[in-house]
Design a protein around this motif. Sequence first.
Motif, PDB file in Angstrom:
ATOM      1  N   TYR A 117      -6.132  -1.018  -8.012  1.00 34.96           N
ATOM      2  CA  TYR A 117      -4.685  -0.900  -8.207  1.00 34.96           C
ATOM      3  C   TYR A 117      -4.372  -1.200  -9.676  1.00 34.96           C
ATOM      4  O   TYR A 117      -5.111  -1.933 -10.336  1.00 34.96           O
ATOM      5  N   SER A 171       0.810  -1.223   0.000  1.00 37.87           N
ATOM      6  CA  SER A 171       0.000   0.000   0.000  1.00 37.87           C
ATOM      7  C   SER A 171       0.844   1.273   0.000  1.00 37.87           C
ATOM      8  O   SER A 171       0.556   2.232  -0.723  1.00 37.87           O
ATOM      9  N   SER A 231     -18.935  -2.273  -5.585  1.00 42.38           N
ATOM     10  CA  SER A 231     -18.292  -1.083  -6.135  1.00 42.38           C
ATOM     11  C   SER A 231     -17.018  -1.452  -6.878  1.00 42.38           C
ATOM     12  O   SER A 231     -16.231  -2.289  -6.410  1.00 42.38           O
ATOM     13  N   ALA A 283      -2.618   3.501  -8.098  1.00 45.53           N
ATOM     14  CA  ALA A 283      -3.963   3.336  -7.553  1.00 45.53           C
ATOM     15  C   ALA A 283      -4.730   4.615  -7.822  1.00 45.53           C
ATOM     16  O   ALA A 283      -4.154   5.716  -7.787  1.00 45.53           O
ATOM     17  N   ASN A 284      -6.025   4.484  -8.110  1.00 51.86           N
ATOM     18  CA  ASN A 284      -6.843   5.668  -8.347  1.00 51.86           C
ATOM     19  C   ASN A 284      -7.532   6.127  -7.063  1.00 51.86           C
ATOM     20  O   ASN A 284      -8.506   6.862  -7.092  1.00 51.86           O
ATOM     21  N   PHE A 285      -7.012   5.641  -5.921  1.00 55.36           N
ATOM     22  CA  PHE A 285      -7.514   6.030  -4.608  1.00 55.36           C
ATOM     23  C   PHE A 285      -6.334   6.003  -3.651  1.00 55.36           C
ATOM     24  O   PHE A 285      -5.246   5.517  -3.993  1.00 55.36           O
ATOM     25  N   ASN A 286      -6.524   6.525  -2.463  1.00 59.20           N
ATOM     26  CA  ASN A 286      -5.456   6.522  -1.470  1.00 59.20           C
ATOM     27  C   ASN A 286      -5.649   5.332  -0.534  1.00 59.20           C
ATOM     28  O   ASN A 286      -6.491   5.379   0.357  1.00 59.20           O
ATOM     29  N   PRO A 287      -4.885   4.253  -0.707  1.00 56.34           N
ATOM     30  CA  PRO A 287      -5.079   3.065   0.123  1.00 56.34           C
ATOM     31  C   PRO A 287      -4.633   3.262   1.566  1.00 56.34           C
ATOM     32  O   PRO A 287      -4.929   2.429   2.422  1.00 56.34           O
ATOM     33  N   SER A 302      -5.044   9.474 -11.558  1.00 51.21           N
ATOM     34  CA  SER A 302      -6.414   9.949 -11.778  1.00 51.21           C
ATOM     35  C   SER A 302      -7.175   9.084 -12.776  1.00 51.21           C
ATOM     36  O   SER A 302      -8.009   9.569 -13.530  1.00 51.21           O
ATOM     37  N   MET A 324      -0.449   7.627  -6.586  1.00 52.77           N
ATOM     38  CA  MET A 324      -1.804   8.062  -6.890  1.00 52.77           C
ATOM     39  C   MET A 324      -1.934   8.427  -8.365  1.00 52.77           C
ATOM     40  O   MET A 324      -1.062   9.068  -8.943  1.00 52.77           O
ATOM     41  N   ASP A 330     -15.166   1.245  -8.002  1.00 50.08           N
ATOM     42  CA  ASP A 330     -14.584   2.591  -8.072  1.00 50.08           C
ATOM     43  C   ASP A 330     -13.079   2.579  -7.862  1.00 50.08           C
ATOM     44  O   ASP A 330     -12.343   3.313  -8.524  1.00 50.08           O
ATOM     45  N   ASN A 331     -12.604   1.768  -6.924  1.00 49.34           N
ATOM     46  CA  ASN A 331     -11.188   1.794  -6.545  1.00 49.34           C
ATOM     47  C   ASN A 331     -10.459   0.575  -7.087  1.00 49.34           C
ATOM     48  O   ASN A 331     -10.977  -0.547  -7.038  1.00 49.34           O
TER      49      ASN A 331
END
Length: 312
Positions: free
Chosen positions: A215, A57, A210, A282-286, A64, A62, A212-213
């Motif tokens: 890796y 992680s 979902s 990753a398109n999210f912050n794990p 977009s 990050m 949405d998130n």
Amino acid sequence: MDFLKVFTGAFVAFVQLFPYAVGASSWGYFGSDGPSHWSDVSATCGMSSQSPINIVSIDTIMSSMDAFTLSKFDTTTGLSLNMVNNGHTAQLNIDGAAVKVSGGGLTADYNTAQLHFHWGKTDAEGSEHTVDGTRFPMEMHIVNYRATYTSVSDAAGHSDGLAVLGFFFEIGNTSHPGIQKIVDVLSSITDAGTNTTVTPFMLNELLPSSLDNFYRYSGSLTTPNCNEVVTWSVFPQSIKITSSQMAVFRTLQSVEQNDDGNHNMYNNYRPVQAMGSRKLYANFNPNAGARPSVHLSLSLLALLSCILSRMF
């Protein structure tokens, strides 16, 4: 001549149904055919951009990347499904209905060809990818090939050929209705090389709530020939499955003998491979909301103790 044509046609059909029947002993998951020997089968398996990996992680970058678009995952119209025991896994072949994935940072549309599973001998292992060293009881791979190519085998020869979506399973108390549709047909493909037609169902019934998130990294197929042509998307939100549902997967019969001396199919996962110089996105912050580590907490406590001792 007619007999030769019939024999040839039957042989081709057999190989297409059971692609590992010829030279089936050349690779497997146990003993001298196991993953540590795969580079003897294909030199590509020993290269530097192999899959699966341990997703760390704190090493993620990050990005977009936008959300995925799944086309025809919500319909059964024109959909044809066939479940196969190919000797190494349970694979659901998908045909018709223009099922495809796009978006998610991919630069093209990818046709969906099949999905398959990797699982363990127990509920404590089974996934190919791990997250911060944690392994899950099962992992599902949805295999998609770039629409500009004609098939998975054609795409496997191109660096941008395949996009695979990876999903983890976790043990829960309630039977997953989507996975139950897979479990219900496994008894029809117990023996290696068998297959059965599956009543069409919406493929999104197999997915978590979902998407949405995720890796993202560049890697390979996780079985020989280990072609390094895969754009991997691994989703952190797991799918729940019960222990009894998991147990049915282990009743399938493999082409190889396992460490217990029988042919029950399990531990059909490749160990994690070195990340090397590759980047993990990753398109999210794990790490959002992550708690301080135990070591950090103890260090802060020691520092506070030292300050207090000097004050008094």
